[in-house]
Design an enzyme around this catalytic site. Structure first.
Site, mmCIF file in Angstrom:
data_model
loop_
_atom_site.group_PDB
_atom_site.id
_atom_site.type_symbol
_atom_site.label_atom_id
_atom_site.label_comp_id
_atom_site.label_asym_id
_atom_site.label_seq_id
_atom_site.Cartn_x
_atom_site.Cartn_y
_atom_site.Cartn_z
ATOM 1 N N GLU A 94 0.858 -1.181 0.000
ATOM 2 C CA GLU A 94 0.000 0.000 0.000
ATOM 3 C C GLU A 94 0.900 1.239 0.000
ATOM 4 O O GLU A 94 2.000 1.231 0.548
ATOM 5 C CB GLU A 94 -0.849 -0.039 1.267
ATOM 6 C CG GLU A 94 -1.771 1.125 1.492
ATOM 7 C CD GLU A 94 -2.464 1.054 2.853
ATOM 8 O OE1 GLU A 94 -3.586 1.564 2.965
ATOM 9 O OE2 GLU A 94 -1.875 0.477 3.809
ATOM 10 N N LYS A 138 -9.631 0.460 -1.841
ATOM 11 C CA LYS A 138 -9.728 -0.073 -0.479
ATOM 12 C C LYS A 138 -11.118 0.177 0.111
ATOM 13 O O LYS A 138 -11.598 1.320 0.151
ATOM 14 C CB LYS A 138 -8.650 0.591 0.371
ATOM 15 C CG LYS A 138 -8.560 0.123 1.808
ATOM 16 C CD LYS A 138 -7.441 0.903 2.497
ATOM 17 C CE LYS A 138 -7.287 0.550 3.956
ATOM 18 N NZ LYS A 138 -6.231 1.392 4.584
ATOM 19 N N CYS A 193 -4.386 -3.594 3.427
ATOM 20 C CA CYS A 193 -4.102 -3.220 4.809
ATOM 21 C C CYS A 193 -5.256 -3.493 5.777
ATOM 22 O O CYS A 193 -5.495 -4.638 6.145
ATOM 23 C CB CYS A 193 -3.658 -1.758 4.865
ATOM 24 S SG CYS A 193 -2.659 -1.381 6.348
#
Length: 259
Positions: free
Chosen positions: A40, A106, A142
């Protein structure tokens, strides 16, 4: 399938980070990798204004990564930022090469541990999978690792391997949580989970989640197959997709679900 996890320390300069992508992809391809996974925020580290550096998937940064992937005939995944319609940005995992050029935005934003990612980042809404050489790859980023439903949804969409880029925040207990979560999501989904994090920049009391390293590969039985340390590194792993089929016959948790 051979996958390289490139644990780098991104800077605030997208150009310098692009040069790191180029050299790392060349090294990974030389070692026989067909997939090259970056963390990321590879485009630029957290802790800097994201709006001014955000670019669309047809912008110069993503286009350059696309060219790097094409030059080495690999699939590259690298975290970047793309503009969102409301003035925020998307935290996007670029997926490019081998006939692909798309992004995963995300879904789960890091509004935790004193951070509020949603102030500047808009959430994505849709899981993303891509096919490669007869295997379906799922993508996550993440904080997504804390949400089992995304990983089982990716498995339901055919994923046998889930690739996750992260810039994991430092703090008490965070390394133990990272490893536990990677292993747990592998067990939940009976997938390989390959989680590539930013290396630890060794900055005292960081003001942003800039990484702790310890990129981790867990197999469908939840075992740690490979793991890096805190510093920049490259893990090159061979993923046995037959183990996914074997595990799903032996421990059919996806088939046995009732809720």
């Amino acid at each position: 399938m051979r996958v390289a996890l490139c644990q780098i320390t991104a800077t605030e300069d997208p150009g310098a980070n692009l040069a790191e992508v180029q050299s790392s992809v060349a090294r990974a391809a030389a070692e026989g990798a067909s997939v090259v996974l970056f963390p990321e925020a590879t485009m630029a580290r957290f802790g800097v204004p994201l709006g001014p550096i955000a670019e669309p998937l047809d912008g110069p940064w993503a286009t350059a990564v696309r060219g790097i992937a094409a030059d080495h005939d690999v699939l590259v995944l690298a975290g970047m930022f793309t503009p969102a319609p409301d003035g925020r940005v998307y935290n996007t995992q670029l997926i490019t090469g081998r006939g692909q050029h798309l992004g995963y935005d995300k879904i789960h934003l890091f509004d935790a541990f004193g951070f509020e990612e949603s102030k500047t980042v808009a959430p994505g809404h849709s899981p993303v999978t891509v096919p490669l050489d007869g295997t379906v790859l799922g993508v996550a980023t993440c904080y997504d690792i804390r949400f089992p439903a995304l990983f089982t949804a990716l498995a339901d969409q055919g994923a046998a391997v889930i690739l996750l880029g992260a810039s994991w925040g430092a703090g008490e207990g965070k390394l133990a949580q990272w490893e536990l979560l990677v292993r747990a999501r592998a067990l939940d989904s009976t997938c390989w989970v390959l989680a590539c994090g930013q290396a630890d920049p060794h900055v005292p009391d960081p003001k942003a989640p800039t990484g702790i390293g310890y990129s981790t590969v867990a197999d469908p039985l939840g075992r740690v197959h490979a793991q890096a340390g805190p510093d920049p590194d490259m893990l090159v792993v061979d993923v046995d997709t037959e183990l996914v089929a074997h595990t799903r016959r032996t421990i059919p948790v996806l088939a046995n679900r009732r809720l």
